[in-house]
Scaffold this motif. Structure first.
Motif, PDB file in Angstrom:
ATOM      1  N   ALA A 114      -7.026  -4.255   8.130  1.00 45.77           N
ATOM      2  CA  ALA A 114      -6.898  -4.848   6.802  1.00 45.77           C
ATOM      3  C   ALA A 114      -6.931  -6.369   6.886  1.00 45.77           C
ATOM      4  CB  ALA A 114      -5.599  -4.375   6.145  1.00 45.77           C
ATOM      5  N   ASP A 148      -8.625   1.621   3.827  1.00 43.93           N
ATOM      6  CA  ASP A 148      -8.317   1.743   5.251  1.00 43.93           C
ATOM      7  C   ASP A 148      -7.368   2.927   5.437  1.00 43.93           C
ATOM      8  OD1 ASP A 148      -7.711   1.429   7.913  1.00 43.93           O
ATOM      9  OD2 ASP A 148      -6.880  -0.588   7.734  1.00 43.93           O
ATOM     10  N   CYS A 189      -4.073   3.098   8.256  1.00 41.72           N
ATOM     11  CA  CYS A 189      -4.193   1.650   8.433  1.00 41.72           C
ATOM     12  C   CYS A 189      -3.280   1.089   9.513  1.00 41.72           C
ATOM     13  CB  CYS A 189      -3.924   0.934   7.118  1.00 41.72           C
ATOM     14  SG  CYS A 189      -2.231   1.120   6.492  1.00 41.72           S
ATOM     15  N   ALA A 241      -2.982  -6.935   0.678  1.00 41.09           N
ATOM     16  CA  ALA A 241      -3.491  -5.581   0.525  1.00 41.09           C
ATOM     17  C   ALA A 241      -2.447  -4.710  -0.158  1.00 41.09           C
ATOM     18  CB  ALA A 241      -3.859  -4.984   1.884  1.00 41.09           C
ATOM     19  N   VAL A 286      -8.352  -4.672  -0.357  1.00 38.75           N
ATOM     20  CA  VAL A 286      -8.133  -3.673   0.685  1.00 38.75           C
ATOM     21  C   VAL A 286      -6.921  -2.832   0.309  1.00 38.75           C
ATOM     22  CG1 VAL A 286      -7.568  -3.254   3.106  1.00 38.75           C
ATOM     23  CG2 VAL A 286      -9.115  -5.126   2.502  1.00 38.75           C
TER      24      VAL A 286
END
Length: 231
Positions: free
Chosen positions: A56, A47, A50, A88, A67
């Protein structure tokens, strides 16, 4: 190095708050991009930009195996950490610089939501995305709609210039205006294959949150979302 295009400090805090339930981010851009993502069960996802971790969190909830989030704003990364906890891996990094900390062919899917138009070194970034994507992997990109920008700012549709858009309490967003030809031309020129294109309209919940913006997305284009494949 902090990315000049990132939303730092108080601006980042305001963006994190409004992105949670805003007509544009939460109820127009995000549903379209998640639709383009499709089934992410078991996928490794990157991502880029992000932000506060909204994507996420959604991707993990939908079954993504891993992620990795990257953003140039420390304040947004703190918000992302609070939202998703240890779910993540998050990196503070300037997207104008190469993604040297990411391995070749390590992701099934790359998501870049409303970030691309903020980047100047786009050719370099696309080359890096192609490097870290597995063959057959997908790239999702959303941006401001070229026609929407032209309607809002006026002047020439073909203007290739930085625009300034008021945001929040005394802040401004700076990003590059691009024609449809330029936007798609850069992505295809980087070796990606276009699979699908959307001009998102706000989902019904946006009518309650912000009726004016809901109506606007249903009468003129505001965003453009594409799904591409790395051959």
């Amino acid at each position: 190095m902090k990315a000049e295009t990132a939303y730092h400090g108080e601006m980042g805090k305001q963006f994190a708050a409004q992105a949670t339930n805003s007509a544009y981010n939460a109820h127009t851009d995000r549903p379209a991009m998640l639709e383009l993502a499709g089934d992410v069960d078991g996928l490794s996802v990157l991502d880029l930009g992000c932000g506060a971790g909204h994507y996420a969190a959604d991707l993990l909830q939908r079954g993504a195996a891993a992620v990795v989030g990257v953003d140039g704003s420390e304040s947004l990364l703190r918000a992302a950490q609070e939202r998703i906890g240890a779910g993540a891996v998050l990196h503070h990094h300037d997207l104008e610089e190469p993604l040297t900390f990411l391995a070749d062919r390590s992701f099934d899917l790359v998501v870049m939501a409303l970030v691309y138009h903020h980047i100047t070194a786009r050719e370099q970034l696309l080359a890096e995305i192609r490097r870290v994507l597995k063959p057959g992997g997908a790239l999702l990109v959303s941006t401001t709609h070229p026609t929407g920008d032209w309607t809002y700012f006026g002047g020439s549709y073909f203007a290739d210039e930085q625009a300034e858009l008021p945001f929040g309490d005394g802040f401004a967003l700076h990003y590059w205006r691009m024609t449809l030809e330029k936007f798609l031309g850069e992505l295809l020129g980087a070796g990606f294959v276009l699979e699908r294109l959307l001009e998102p309209r706000a989902e019904e919940e946006a009518r309650r949150v912000d009726p004016r913006r809901y109506d606007k997305t249903h009468s003129q284009p505001s965003f453009l979302s594409v799904r591409l494949r790395r051959p």
